[in-house]
Scaffold this motif. Structure first.
Motif: not given
Length: 262
Positions: A4-6, A8, A22, A24, A44, A47-48, A59, A65
């Motif tokens: 899940k990204t919040n 970003v 966002n 998931n 993206l 970053n993940i 993330i 986290n």
């Protein structure tokens, strides 16, 4: 949710490269990222898998986290297959796959029987076991991607990130690689350049444009002629095969449109 990204976000040179992203990935899902070049897909994913660090946002993988975890811990949970992989030295295939065991080894620990069993099992899964002693540089593009997938499998994770790994391959190898990944029963997040492949293999799709998510859902919900025109600035027809129920996208080049209106 497995991933899940919040919210970003990344800003570079006064421009928003990613803005409040966002997404998931749930257990068992194959989730695709699509969008034109420069839309932010690879940024993206970087970053993940922690090559880049977002300016804001969080993330989570399995509710942990990622920013608070050592990279070695993350590598035991998530494997990555990228589009370009260049090596300075000419490694054997088995040496490339053995790199996937690094997260499970201490700094000066040598490979053991279990490590070799893992790498040969991984090569067998991708139908490359007979190439174990071959030089990696002598392989075809499709064969190299199979070896790199085997390296990811050798990490013994169940979450796979694909950063356009089939973009430069012939269609046969694209299908073989994605068929293989689909059969592995892993959670997958993939940036996919080919839209027909995306609708064929993804359970859900996120559409990106100019650093934002502009649509999300299963392929039948997301892919439309209107969306393709808005996001890609192209004319296309979206059809469903009456026999298989599979979506297909037919692109209409300018010369075809002009000849029909002449």
């Amino acid at each position: 949710m497995r991933l899940k990204t919040n919210n970003v976000s990344i800003e570079l040179g006064g421009r928003n490269i990613l803005e409040d992203i966002n997404i998931n990935v749930a257990q068992g899902e194959f989730v695709g990222l699509i969008g034109p070049n420069g839309s932010g897909k690879s940024t993206l994913l970087k970053n993940i898998y922690r090559v880049l660090k977002a300016d804001t946002g969080l993330i989570y993988l399995d509710e942990d986290n990622l920013a608070r975890q050592p990279l070695k811990v993350t590598a035991k949970k998530m494997a990555v297959v990228k589009q370009f992989n260049n090596f300075s030295f000419d490694f054997r295939v088995e040496e490339i796959v053995m790199m996937g065991r690094a997260p499970h080894k201490s700094m000066f620990e040598f490979e053991n029987i279990n490590d070799y069993q893992v790498i040969y099992d991984s090569l067998e899964k991708v139908n490359m076991l007979e190439y174990a002693k071959r030089s990696f540089s002598t392989l075809s593009g499709g064969e190299k991607q199979r070896v790199l997938l085997a390296r990811a499998l050798a990490q013994r994770t169940d979450f796979l990130v694909l950063d356009e790994p089939t973009n430069h391959l012939d269609i046969r190898y694209k299908l073989e690689i994605l068929d293989l990944i689909k059969s592995l029963d892993m959670e997958v997040l993939a940036a996919i350049h080919d839209l027909n492949l995306a609708v064929s293999y993804c359970d859900r799709i996120y559409v990106m444009k100019e650093g934002k998510i502009v649509a999300e859902g299963n392929p039948g919900q997301v892919i439309s002629e209107e969306l393709l025109k808005e996001v890609y600035q192209i004319e296309a027809r979206v059809r469903k095969d009456t026999e298989t129920g599979q979506l297909s996208i037919i692109y209409l080049p300018d010369h075809h449109l002009k000849s029909n209106t002449a």
